[in-house]
Design a protein around this motif. Structure first.
Motif: not given
Length: 188
Positions: A49-71
């Motif tokens: 369900k999360r995978e199904q919602l992911f692109p729908k949220i991306q289309q509907l919302c302005k968004y920003k994702i930040i990946v913080i590496e272990p280091q």
């Protein structure tokens, strides 16, 4: 128009993989669309369900994702000035500075909500943004749930790539049996 942003994380406290923080923003009058899609806290949804919602949220919302590496996580934990809460606050501010909402709702990782809120507002340096930090914001606000889904799916995809390289590692948390087995076989 009142732009509402939600910010949440996935992967807090992993022994393998990154911490991912995401923000999602939508006009207040359109928040009902998240409910219609079935958006809620990522922990309350199946991976499918999360995978199904992911692109729908991306289309509907302005968004920003930040990946913080272990280091970067390790450096924050070893720092005299930072800790995991402040690192998360700094990255949340980075997201908010890009999204530029009228109101921001953050899922608060700290037991001291007032102190965390003050830290975020100070770093944000924009008094026009109303900042609300609360525990369980991902459960209480669908816009934070949307951010939660973006963060969780992103982290899950990164873990899947790591599994292609290293074999089965589980979700990367020390409490998980598969992760424990992987660590025992590879680092002890």
């Amino acid at each position: 128009m009142v732009l509402i942003a939600g910010v949440d994380e996935a992967g807090r406290g992993p022994v393998i993989g990154p911490l991912v923080i995401a923000g999602a923003m939508l006009d207040e009058k359109d928040l009902h669309k998240l409910e219609k899609l079935g958006v809620k806290d990522s922990k309350l949804l199946t991976p499918k369900k999360r995978e199904q919602l992911f692109p729908k949220i991306q289309q509907l919302c302005k968004y920003k994702i930040i990946v913080i590496e272990p280091q970067e996580i390790d450096a924050a934990l070893e720092s005299q000035e930072l800790n995991l809460n402040w690192l998360e606050a700094i990255k949340s501010v980075e997201i908010l500075k890009e999204l530029k909402p009228d109101k921001a709702i953050l899922d608060c990782p700290s037991p001291n909500i007032a102190k965390y809120t003050a830290y975020v507002k100070n770093k944000l340096e924009d008094p026009s943004i109303a900042v609300v930090c609360e525990h369980k914001a991902d459960v209480n606000h669908r816009i934070v749930g949307a951010a939660s889904i973006l963060a969780k799916v992103t982290r899950d995809r990164i873990i899947a790539e790591l599994e292609k390289k290293y074999g089965q590692i589980g979700p990367g948390y020390s409490s998980n049996i598969i992760t424990q087995k992987f660590l025992k076989e590879n680092w002890e």
